[in-house]
Design a protein around this motif. Structure first.
Motif, PDB file in Angstrom:
ATOM      1  N   GLU A  22      56.228  45.793  54.102  1.00  0.00           N
ATOM      2  CA  GLU A  22      56.833  44.721  53.296  1.00  0.00           C
ATOM      3  C   GLU A  22      55.789  43.756  52.756  1.00  0.00           C
ATOM      4  O   GLU A  22      55.899  43.266  51.627  1.00  0.00           O
ATOM      5  N   ARG A  26      55.047  42.833  48.837  1.00  0.00           N
ATOM      6  CA  ARG A  26      55.076  41.457  48.336  1.00  0.00           C
ATOM      7  C   ARG A  26      53.732  41.077  47.700  1.00  0.00           C
ATOM      8  O   ARG A  26      53.703  40.372  46.684  1.00  0.00           O
ATOM      9  N   LEU A  31      54.354  37.841  45.214  1.00  0.00           N
ATOM     10  CA  LEU A  31      55.433  36.970  45.676  1.00  0.00           C
ATOM     11  C   LEU A  31      54.900  35.953  46.681  1.00  0.00           C
ATOM     12  O   LEU A  31      54.074  36.282  47.536  1.00  0.00           O
ATOM     13  N   THR A  33      54.786  34.177  49.908  1.00  0.00           N
ATOM     14  CA  THR A  33      55.236  34.679  51.207  1.00  0.00           C
ATOM     15  C   THR A  33      54.636  33.844  52.333  1.00  0.00           C
ATOM     16  O   THR A  33      53.420  33.755  52.460  1.00  0.00           O
ATOM     17  N   ASP A  61      59.394  32.968  55.222  1.00  0.00           N
ATOM     18  CA  ASP A  61      59.942  34.255  54.765  1.00  0.00           C
ATOM     19  C   ASP A  61      60.017  35.253  55.914  1.00  0.00           C
ATOM     20  O   ASP A  61      60.887  36.112  55.932  1.00  0.00           O
TER      21      ASP A  61
END
Length: 242
Positions: A22, A26, A31, A33, A61
């Motif tokens: 993940e 990201r 993104l 995070t 997150d």
């Protein structure tokens, strides 16, 4: 079950490998995070500090189970987590990822001699990392100013070794401003990474006795360790209250 709640803190019910997949996704998508690696001390501190708990609930997150105490607490609550995912293991893996990708990395925290040793190690062993910032944790600027200074460097990853909750407060500012980076508080990881503090030998790690190794090599931690029986008692209490 995606989340496991331990005394009000929601831990992600994932393996180390799932976190890795993940995080890569990201990073690929730029993104913002914010990762917290939480142990029993952090959980107890959040229960005493509403501002800290609010950060854990609203700004993060991911929250990983950093320490066997959290894994055992989840089992006691009959909501088992698959494994512990330590901040140090994530940090060293992410530094390797950053080296492979030529990422822009900002490091903040620890003593001046430690951060200098970390810089030297990065230059030698992670030559492809673009170290856009490396400062010790003894700054006097307020966190908003520090956050602006970090954001200006446009990092892909930010690691803060300021101790909790200070490191989380700083990273929460960056997350609220949606800095497109992966940000993580790493506690004492710079000390170990630099070689100035030894990590527990593998035998202690495998038997989940790292805390005991840290205690016998640094007896000043004894006062901090007193929170562990309090944590167990609180988990037992919350279990009975269900």
């Amino acid at each position: 079950m995606d989340k496991v709640n331990v005394l009000g803190v929601d831990f992600d019910n994932k393996t180390f490998n799932q976190f890795q997949n993940e995080f890569i996704e990201r990073l690929n998508n730029h993104l913002s995070t914010f990762v917290v690696t939480a142990n029993p001390e952090i959980v107890m501190a959040a229960n005493e500090n509403p501002e800290f708990m609010k950060i854990l609930k609203n700004d993060t997150d991911y929250i990983t189970a950093d320490g066997i105490g959290i894994v055992k607490a989840a089992k006691m609550l009959k909501q088992p987590l698959p494994e512990r995912v330590t901040g140090y293991d994530l940090f060293t893996w992410l530094m390797s990822v950053a080296n492979d990708r030529g990422s822009r990395v900002y490091l903040i925290g620890a003593k001046p001699q430690v951060i200098h040793a970390v810089q030297a190690k990065v230059a030698k062993e992670y030559p492809n990392i673009n170290l856009v910032g490396a400062e010790d944790g003894y700054f006097t600027d307020d966190l908003e100013l520090v956050a602006r200074r970090i954001a200006k460097t446009q990092p892909d990853m930010v690691f803060a070794a300021l101790g909790f909750p200070k490191q989380e407060k700083l990273l929460a500012i960056l997350r609220r401003n949606e800095l497109p980076a992966l940000m993580m508080g790493v506690g004492g990881s710079f000390d170990v990474f630099s070689g100035m503090v030894k990590r527990a030998p593998e035998a202690f790690q495998k038997t989940h006795l790292e805390w005991f190794y840290r205690l016998i090599t640094n007896p000043t931690r004894f006062k901090r360790m007193l929170v562990l029986p309090q944590f167990v008692a609180r988990v037992e209490q919350s279990k009975r209250g269900k």
